[in-house]
Design a protein around this motif. Structure first.
Motif, mmCIF file in Angstrom:
data_model
loop_
_atom_site.group_PDB
_atom_site.id
_atom_site.type_symbol
_atom_site.label_atom_id
_atom_site.label_comp_id
_atom_site.label_asym_id
_atom_site.label_seq_id
_atom_site.Cartn_x
_atom_site.Cartn_y
_atom_site.Cartn_z
ATOM 1 N N SER A 164 0.804 -1.217 0.000
ATOM 2 C CA SER A 164 0.000 0.000 0.000
ATOM 3 C C SER A 164 0.842 1.273 0.000
ATOM 4 C CB SER A 164 -0.933 0.008 1.216
ATOM 5 O OG SER A 164 -0.191 -0.074 2.415
ATOM 6 N N SER A 165 2.144 1.166 0.175
ATOM 7 C CA SER A 165 3.012 2.333 0.150
ATOM 8 C C SER A 165 3.615 2.579 -1.231
ATOM 9 C CB SER A 165 4.138 2.194 1.183
ATOM 10 O OG SER A 165 5.058 1.197 0.806
ATOM 11 N N TYR A 166 3.265 1.737 -2.205
ATOM 12 C CA TYR A 166 3.787 1.856 -3.559
ATOM 13 C C TYR A 166 2.716 2.414 -4.495
ATOM 14 C CZ TYR A 166 7.863 -0.942 -2.310
ATOM 15 O OH TYR A 166 9.027 -1.399 -1.743
ATOM 16 N N ALA A 167 3.106 3.412 -5.270
ATOM 17 C CA ALA A 167 2.274 3.812 -6.398
ATOM 18 C C ALA A 167 2.426 2.735 -7.462
ATOM 19 C CB ALA A 167 2.715 5.159 -6.939
ATOM 20 N N MET A 168 1.348 2.464 -8.161
ATOM 21 C CA MET A 168 1.360 1.368 -9.134
ATOM 22 C C MET A 168 0.967 1.874 -10.522
ATOM 23 S SD MET A 168 2.313 -1.269 -7.398
ATOM 24 C CE MET A 168 1.948 -2.586 -8.576
ATOM 25 N N ASN A 169 1.582 1.270 -11.511
ATOM 26 C CA ASN A 169 1.352 1.689 -12.890
ATOM 27 C C ASN A 169 1.244 0.479 -13.819
ATOM 28 O OD1 ASN A 169 2.121 4.664 -12.393
ATOM 29 N ND2 ASN A 169 3.940 3.573 -11.735
ATOM 30 N N TRP A 170 0.600 0.700 -14.934
ATOM 31 C CA TRP A 170 0.632 -0.233 -16.071
ATOM 32 C C TRP A 170 1.329 0.476 -17.228
ATOM 33 C CZ3 TRP A 170 -0.433 -5.271 -15.958
ATOM 34 C CH2 TRP A 170 -1.286 -5.773 -14.962
ATOM 35 N N TYR A 171 2.224 -0.243 -17.869
ATOM 36 C CA TYR A 171 2.881 0.205 -19.091
ATOM 37 C C TYR A 171 2.665 -0.874 -20.147
ATOM 38 C CZ TYR A 171 5.464 3.972 -16.754
ATOM 39 O OH TYR A 171 5.813 5.126 -16.076
ATOM 40 N N ARG A 172 2.949 -0.518 -21.379
ATOM 41 C CA ARG A 172 2.895 -1.514 -22.447
ATOM 42 C C ARG A 172 3.976 -1.222 -23.480
ATOM 43 N NH1 ARG A 172 -2.830 0.163 -25.409
ATOM 44 N NH2 ARG A 172 -2.068 2.058 -26.441
ATOM 45 N N GLN A 173 4.346 -2.270 -24.189
ATOM 46 C CA GLN A 173 5.342 -2.130 -25.253
ATOM 47 C C GLN A 173 4.918 -2.959 -26.448
ATOM 48 O OE1 GLN A 173 9.382 -2.992 -24.084
ATOM 49 N NE2 GLN A 173 10.199 -1.824 -25.803
ATOM 50 N N ALA A 174 4.680 -2.268 -27.540
ATOM 51 C CA ALA A 174 4.320 -2.927 -28.791
ATOM 52 C C ALA A 174 5.600 -3.239 -29.569
ATOM 53 C CB ALA A 174 3.412 -2.018 -29.608
ATOM 54 N N PRO A 175 5.549 -4.203 -30.482
ATOM 55 C CA PRO A 175 6.736 -4.560 -31.266
ATOM 56 C C PRO A 175 7.311 -3.350 -31.994
ATOM 57 C CG PRO A 175 5.024 -6.193 -31.567
ATOM 58 C CD PRO A 175 4.406 -5.080 -30.793
ATOM 59 N N GLY A 176 8.609 -3.150 -31.846
ATOM 60 C CA GLY A 176 9.276 -2.064 -32.535
ATOM 61 C C GLY A 176 9.054 -0.694 -31.944
ATOM 62 N N ARG A 177 8.391 -0.635 -30.796
ATOM 63 C CA ARG A 177 8.106 0.656 -30.170
ATOM 64 C C ARG A 177 8.651 0.692 -28.744
ATOM 65 N NH1 ARG A 177 2.165 2.843 -31.439
ATOM 66 N NH2 ARG A 177 3.247 4.717 -30.746
ATOM 67 N N GLU A 178 8.786 1.893 -28.226
ATOM 68 C CA GLU A 178 9.251 2.040 -26.860
ATOM 69 C C GLU A 178 8.121 1.734 -25.873
ATOM 70 O OE1 GLU A 178 12.711 5.454 -27.527
ATOM 71 O OE2 GLU A 178 10.998 5.837 -26.214
ATOM 72 N N ARG A 179 8.527 1.392 -24.667
ATOM 73 C CA ARG A 179 7.535 1.153 -23.627
ATOM 74 C C ARG A 179 6.804 2.460 -23.318
ATOM 75 N NH1 ARG A 179 9.331 -2.498 -18.577
ATOM 76 N NH2 ARG A 179 10.038 -3.671 -20.390
ATOM 77 N N GLU A 180 5.472 2.378 -23.171
ATOM 78 C CA GLU A 180 4.697 3.586 -22.938
ATOM 79 C C GLU A 180 3.769 3.420 -21.743
ATOM 80 O OE1 GLU A 180 2.307 4.423 -26.371
ATOM 81 O OE2 GLU A 180 0.946 2.747 -26.023
ATOM 82 N N VAL A 194 6.324 1.659 -7.747
ATOM 83 C CA VAL A 194 7.276 2.746 -7.497
ATOM 84 C C VAL A 194 7.145 3.255 -6.067
ATOM 85 C CG1 VAL A 194 8.016 5.051 -8.172
ATOM 86 C CG2 VAL A 194 7.206 3.458 -9.910
ATOM 87 N N ARG A 195 8.311 3.412 -5.430
ATOM 88 C CA ARG A 195 8.348 4.025 -4.105
ATOM 89 C C ARG A 195 9.691 4.715 -3.939
ATOM 90 N NH1 ARG A 195 9.467 4.039 1.222
ATOM 91 N NH2 ARG A 195 7.701 4.343 2.651
ATOM 92 N N ASP A 196 9.659 5.969 -3.548
ATOM 93 C CA ASP A 196 10.898 6.734 -3.343
ATOM 94 C C ASP A 196 11.803 6.669 -4.567
ATOM 95 O OD1 ASP A 196 11.136 5.690 0.148
ATOM 96 O OD2 ASP A 196 10.021 7.337 -0.805
ATOM 97 N N SER A 197 11.217 6.831 -5.732
ATOM 98 C CA SER A 197 11.943 6.861 -7.012
ATOM 99 C C SER A 197 12.589 5.536 -7.370
ATOM 100 C CB SER A 197 13.013 7.959 -7.001
ATOM 101 O OG SER A 197 12.417 9.219 -6.792
ATOM 102 N N ARG A 198 12.264 4.480 -6.651
ATOM 103 C CA ARG A 198 12.777 3.150 -6.990
ATOM 104 C C ARG A 198 11.638 2.341 -7.587
ATOM 105 N NH1 ARG A 198 16.287 -0.913 -3.076
ATOM 106 N NH2 ARG A 198 16.719 -2.480 -4.673
ATOM 107 N N GLY A 199 11.888 1.783 -8.765
ATOM 108 C CA GLY A 199 10.833 1.076 -9.465
ATOM 109 C C GLY A 199 11.120 -0.393 -9.660
#
Length: 119
Positions: free
Chosen positions: A33-49, A102-107
């Protein structure tokens, strides 16, 4: 060491839905509960977004423009879980989806789950 495992990916037709899950473990120093949470995705040939984010308490969310109105991020702090409900899927949603803590800039990252939108 924080460990994240995504699941729920698969192949779906355009307009279909999927629900991704992220199971988190290894919280020896600080709780999930102390971590912010995110979803990212990466399509073929593209950067993670970036796809979506949720605050530690789950009371605020943020979405990429491509996800707004179709995707819903949520979390269950009691069970160390995070989710991404994806509706009205499009061909361009095809990607590997990653869970991020992510917590304290550590992911931390999971290994990803493949989502393929195909007719």
């Amino acid at each position: 060491q924080v460990h994240l495992v995504e699941s729920g990916g698969g192949m779906v037709q355009p307009g279909g839905s999927l629900r991704l899950s992220c199971a988190a473990s290894g919280f020896t120093d600080f709780p999930f509960s102390s971590y912010a949470m995110n979803w990212y995705r990466q399509a073929p040939g593209r950067e993670r977004e970036f796809v979506a984010a949720i605050t530690r308490a789950g009371d605020n969310t943020l979405y990429a423009d491509s996800a707004k109105g179709r995707f819903t991020i949520s979390r269950d702090n009691a069970n160390n879980m995070m989710y991404l409900q994806m509706n009205s899927l499009k061909f361009e949603d095809t990607a590997v989806y990653y869970c991020n803590a992510v917590r304290d800039s550590r992911g931390y990252w999971g290994q990803g789950t493949q989502v393929t939108v195909s007719s």
